[in-house]
Design a protein around this motif. Structure first.
Motif, mmCIF file in Angstrom:
data_model
loop_
_atom_site.group_PDB
_atom_site.id
_atom_site.type_symbol
_atom_site.label_atom_id
_atom_site.label_comp_id
_atom_site.label_asym_id
_atom_site.label_seq_id
_atom_site.Cartn_x
_atom_site.Cartn_y
_atom_site.Cartn_z
ATOM 1 N N GLU A 15 48.829 17.740 49.982
ATOM 2 C CA GLU A 15 49.488 16.446 49.971
ATOM 3 C C GLU A 15 48.849 15.553 48.919
ATOM 4 O OE1 GLU A 15 48.810 14.114 53.664
ATOM 5 O OE2 GLU A 15 47.784 15.930 54.350
ATOM 6 N N TRP A 16 49.611 14.594 48.465
ATOM 7 C CA TRP A 16 49.143 13.583 47.530
ATOM 8 C C TRP A 16 49.810 12.278 47.933
ATOM 9 C CZ3 TRP A 16 52.168 17.795 46.323
ATOM 10 C CH2 TRP A 16 53.480 17.558 45.891
ATOM 11 N N PRO A 17 49.387 11.139 47.414
ATOM 12 C CA PRO A 17 49.946 9.864 47.876
ATOM 13 C C PRO A 17 51.467 9.840 47.827
ATOM 14 C CG PRO A 17 48.028 9.446 46.508
ATOM 15 C CD PRO A 17 48.288 10.925 46.436
ATOM 16 N N ALA A 184 59.107 7.926 43.152
ATOM 17 C CA ALA A 184 57.922 8.099 42.305
ATOM 18 C C ALA A 184 56.909 9.019 42.973
ATOM 19 C CB ALA A 184 57.288 6.738 42.016
ATOM 20 N N TRP A 185 56.981 9.136 44.304
ATOM 21 C CA TRP A 185 56.044 9.985 45.048
ATOM 22 C C TRP A 185 56.160 11.449 44.643
ATOM 23 C CZ3 TRP A 185 59.269 7.446 49.211
ATOM 24 C CH2 TRP A 185 58.857 6.127 49.435
ATOM 25 N N PHE A 186 57.304 11.850 44.086
ATOM 26 C CA PHE A 186 57.468 13.248 43.691
ATOM 27 C C PHE A 186 56.486 13.637 42.597
ATOM 28 C CE2 PHE A 186 59.470 16.690 41.255
ATOM 29 C CZ PHE A 186 59.726 17.590 42.274
ATOM 30 N N SER A 187 56.072 12.676 41.781
ATOM 31 C CA SER A 187 55.205 12.973 40.644
ATOM 32 C C SER A 187 53.744 13.045 41.054
ATOM 33 C CB SER A 187 55.378 11.908 39.556
ATOM 34 O OG SER A 187 54.443 12.098 38.523
ATOM 35 N N MET A 188 53.215 14.255 41.099
ATOM 36 C CA MET A 188 51.794 14.425 41.367
ATOM 37 C C MET A 188 50.968 13.844 40.225
ATOM 38 S SD MET A 188 49.695 17.925 42.267
ATOM 39 C CE MET A 188 51.021 18.473 43.308
ATOM 40 N N SER A 189 51.505 13.932 38.997
ATOM 41 C CA SER A 189 50.795 13.385 37.834
ATOM 42 C C SER A 189 50.554 11.896 37.992
ATOM 43 C CB SER A 189 51.580 13.650 36.547
ATOM 44 O OG SER A 189 51.581 15.012 36.219
ATOM 45 N N CYS A 190 51.579 11.160 38.443
ATOM 46 C CA CYS A 190 51.415 9.717 38.634
ATOM 47 C C CYS A 190 50.292 9.423 39.617
ATOM 48 C CB CYS A 190 52.718 9.095 39.131
ATOM 49 S SG CYS A 190 53.901 8.719 37.837
ATOM 50 N N LEU A 193 46.951 10.219 37.945
ATOM 51 C CA LEU A 193 46.627 9.272 36.875
ATOM 52 C C LEU A 193 46.231 7.914 37.448
ATOM 53 C CD1 LEU A 193 49.479 10.238 34.403
ATOM 54 C CD2 LEU A 193 47.036 10.562 33.991
ATOM 55 N N ARG A 194 46.875 7.509 38.558
ATOM 56 C CA ARG A 194 46.465 6.280 39.224
ATOM 57 C C ARG A 194 45.048 6.416 39.772
ATOM 58 N NH1 ARG A 194 46.415 2.154 40.291
ATOM 59 N NH2 ARG A 194 47.578 1.290 42.010
ATOM 60 N N GLU A 195 44.782 7.561 40.401
ATOM 61 C CA GLU A 195 43.458 7.782 40.994
ATOM 62 C C GLU A 195 42.371 7.800 39.921
ATOM 63 O OE1 GLU A 195 41.176 11.043 43.874
ATOM 64 O OE2 GLU A 195 43.274 11.320 43.312
ATOM 65 N N ALA A 196 42.692 8.347 38.742
ATOM 66 C CA ALA A 196 41.721 8.418 37.654
ATOM 67 C C ALA A 196 41.550 7.093 36.935
ATOM 68 C CB ALA A 196 42.155 9.492 36.650
ATOM 69 N N GLY A 206 65.812 0.362 38.689
ATOM 70 C CA GLY A 206 67.127 0.928 38.972
ATOM 71 C C GLY A 206 67.150 1.494 40.382
ATOM 72 N N GLN A 207 67.641 2.735 40.512
ATOM 73 C CA GLN A 207 67.695 3.395 41.821
ATOM 74 C C GLN A 207 66.379 4.100 42.167
ATOM 75 O OE1 GLN A 207 70.200 3.280 44.045
ATOM 76 N NE2 GLN A 207 71.371 1.934 42.719
ATOM 77 N N ALA A 208 65.442 4.173 41.231
ATOM 78 C CA ALA A 208 64.135 4.779 41.517
ATOM 79 C C ALA A 208 63.342 3.862 42.452
ATOM 80 C CB ALA A 208 63.364 5.015 40.228
ATOM 81 N N PHE A 209 62.476 4.460 43.268
ATOM 82 C CA PHE A 209 61.703 3.675 44.229
ATOM 83 C C PHE A 209 60.379 4.374 44.503
ATOM 84 C CE2 PHE A 209 64.464 6.560 46.549
ATOM 85 C CZ PHE A 209 63.645 7.113 47.515
ATOM 86 N N GLY A 210 59.491 3.660 45.206
ATOM 87 C CA GLY A 210 58.211 4.240 45.591
ATOM 88 C C GLY A 210 57.068 3.887 44.672
ATOM 89 N N GLY A 211 57.300 3.021 43.678
ATOM 90 C CA GLY A 211 56.217 2.592 42.805
ATOM 91 C C GLY A 211 55.352 1.527 43.449
ATOM 92 N N ASP A 212 54.293 1.150 42.744
ATOM 93 C CA ASP A 212 53.461 0.039 43.217
ATOM 94 C C ASP A 212 54.241 -1.268 43.170
ATOM 95 O OD1 ASP A 212 50.719 1.433 43.372
ATOM 96 O OD2 ASP A 212 51.392 1.918 41.350
ATOM 97 N N VAL A 213 55.188 -1.332 42.240
ATOM 98 C CA VAL A 213 56.052 -2.497 42.085
ATOM 99 C C VAL A 213 57.484 -1.990 41.981
ATOM 100 C CG1 VAL A 213 56.637 -4.480 40.634
ATOM 101 C CG2 VAL A 213 54.247 -3.813 40.908
ATOM 102 N N GLU A 214 58.397 -2.646 42.688
ATOM 103 C CA GLU A 214 59.819 -2.302 42.624
ATOM 104 C C GLU A 214 60.550 -3.376 41.811
ATOM 105 O OE1 GLU A 214 60.934 0.432 43.919
ATOM 106 O OE2 GLU A 214 59.620 0.962 45.607
ATOM 107 N N ALA A 215 61.543 -2.955 41.022
ATOM 108 C CA ALA A 215 62.324 -3.917 40.260
ATOM 109 C C ALA A 215 63.771 -3.463 40.215
ATOM 110 C CB ALA A 215 61.765 -4.077 38.852
ATOM 111 N N VAL A 216 64.669 -4.427 39.994
ATOM 112 C CA VAL A 216 66.094 -4.139 39.999
ATOM 113 C C VAL A 216 66.522 -3.418 38.724
ATOM 114 C CG1 VAL A 216 68.398 -5.179 40.075
ATOM 115 C CG2 VAL A 216 66.570 -6.095 41.512
ATOM 116 N N THR A 217 66.033 -3.885 37.583
ATOM 117 C CA THR A 217 66.457 -3.341 36.296
ATOM 118 C C THR A 217 65.252 -2.980 35.449
ATOM 119 O OG1 THR A 217 66.458 -5.479 35.152
ATOM 120 C CG2 THR A 217 68.480 -4.863 36.342
ATOM 121 N N LEU A 218 65.500 -2.254 34.368
ATOM 122 C CA LEU A 218 64.433 -1.959 33.418
ATOM 123 C C LEU A 218 63.858 -3.243 32.840
ATOM 124 C CD1 LEU A 218 62.722 -0.178 31.577
ATOM 125 C CD2 LEU A 218 64.707 0.059 30.068
#
Length: 380
Positions: A15-17, A184-190, A193-196, A206-218
């Motif tokens: 598992e990862w975050p 964003a949780w799908f990316s083990m690299s993210c 890289l956050r941990e490092a 957009g429709q992406a979610f799960g980041g440290d910050v959420e936003a409506v548009t680019l």
């Protein structure tokens, strides 16, 4: 459209975050499965799970998992707290998140008035796999010695941080588009890289979610990277698992050209990373990919600085010649690649693109790293 299966969790693989990888059994046999605990709860061995096995049946290289849709006998608690942004809208797994730009956000007032990136370099690439390579080029032989902390934000925008008498590396945010994976949780690299400490945060737009910050548009995502995360540099790519059809316009990387426009209109400094390959079996991606030529040559209406790697030999000359038509609108910047292999070799995450590692497609990773190296020069 969806291949449904019932399964039982046999064991947790790793598992990862944000994500848990499982072994499950179904009527079709054993399979790897992936669950996002924030959506479905945390599976445990012995749990009955409802699975979407479509990607698994298709044999997708990036997302070839059975996806856990629900743990029907042990549903998670109802969500608590603010948040009115609905992402993956009107799908069975639509999720409500707190957007940095919505009225209930503590950052709403900042973003309501924000209208400029203050000249922040914005590095734009086609594939998610370019992200760690760009960071290797940006940091070079001086990667962050520790995770970026809140104290790093206590400075004027663009000001280098000091630590023990030395300059601190740039603070970098990743802005993830919704052309590939939505979570964003799908990316083990993210996560790694956050941990490092190589990323100060992830912004999902957009429709992406799960980041440290959420936003409506680019656009608000870029502004959040600058004014919420206090980034010196933003990197924009799609999430893992891009889509291409072998046609001129039918690929999700078209969004790279749109990202150039967004960065420019907000007063950023767009840096375009070319997609280059010497190891791809498809002719349309050998040298400079047609994805880059279309996205930057046709979709991007604002000028960018295009990082052209100074690769050796005939292949390097081919890349330079293929990039030349982009000079009609953009500034082509030759970037030396000496020392970048060593920086890539020491990356804190595994480098892979389309199943090829560093030495199997060195040109791809050197080209991505060259864009990071050029962005670093803009900071100084």
């Amino acid at each position: 459209m969806i291949r449904w299966r019932r399964g039982e969790v046999v064991r947790i693989r790793r598992e990862w975050p944000g994500a848990v990888e499982l072994d499950v059994t179904t009527e079709d046999g054993s399979a790897r499965a992936l669950a996002y605990p924030a959506l479905v709860g945390r599976p445990e061995p012995g749990d009955a799970v409802l699975l979407n096995t479509t990607a698994l049946a298709m044999g997708l290289g990036t997302g070839g998992y059975a996806m856990v849709v629900a743990i029907p006998d042990r549903l998670p608690e109802d969500p608590h707290g603010p948040g009115h942004l609905v992402k993956a809208r009107y799908t069975p797994l639509q999720a409500t998140v707190l957007g940095a730009d919505e009225q209930d956000s503590p950052f709403h007032e900042v973003l309501r008035e924000a209208d400029s990136l203050d000249g922040m370099p914005v590095i734009i690439a086609d594939l998610h796999s370019a992200l760690p390579a760009i960071l290797c080029g940006l940091y070079g032989s001086h990667p962050p010695p520790r995770p970026a902390g809140p104290e790093d934000a206590e400075r004027e925008p663009g000001e280098a941080r000091e630590e023990n008498g030395g300059r601190r590396p740039a603070r970098v945010a990743y802005v993830m588009l919704d052309g590939g994976a939505l979570p964003a949780w799908f990316s083990m690299s993210c996560a790694q890289l956050r941990e490092a400490g190589w990323l100060c945060g992830v912004v999902t737009v957009g429709q992406a979610f799960g980041g440290d910050v959420e936003a409506v548009t680019l656009h608000t995502g870029l502004l959040a990277a600058r004014h919420v995360l206090e980034a010196d540099v933003a990197i924009v790519t799609q999430g893992p698992g891009n889509l291409g059809t072998g046609t001129r316009w039918g690929f999700s990387g078209v969004s790279a050209g749109e990202a150039v426009n967004a960065a420019a209109v907000l007063g950023g400094r767009p840096v375009a990373a070319l997609r280059v390959s010497e190891g791809d079996r498809r002719e349309r991606h050998i040298g400079v990919s047609h994805h880059s030529l279309t996205a930057y040559g046709r979709v991007a209406l604002a000028p960018a600085q295009v990082a052209v790697p100074e690769l050796p030999g005939d292949f390097g000359r081919r890349v330079t010649e293929q990039a030349e038509p982009l000079a009609v609108r953009h500034e082509l910047v030759g970037v030396p690649v000496d020392g970048l292999y060593e920086a890539l070799r020491d990356a804190p995450v595994r480098l892979s693109t389309m199943g090829r590692g560093l030495d199997e497609d060195l040109a791809y990773f050197l080209t991505s790293a060259a864009a990071g190296r050029h962005a670093a020069s803009l900071l100084s």
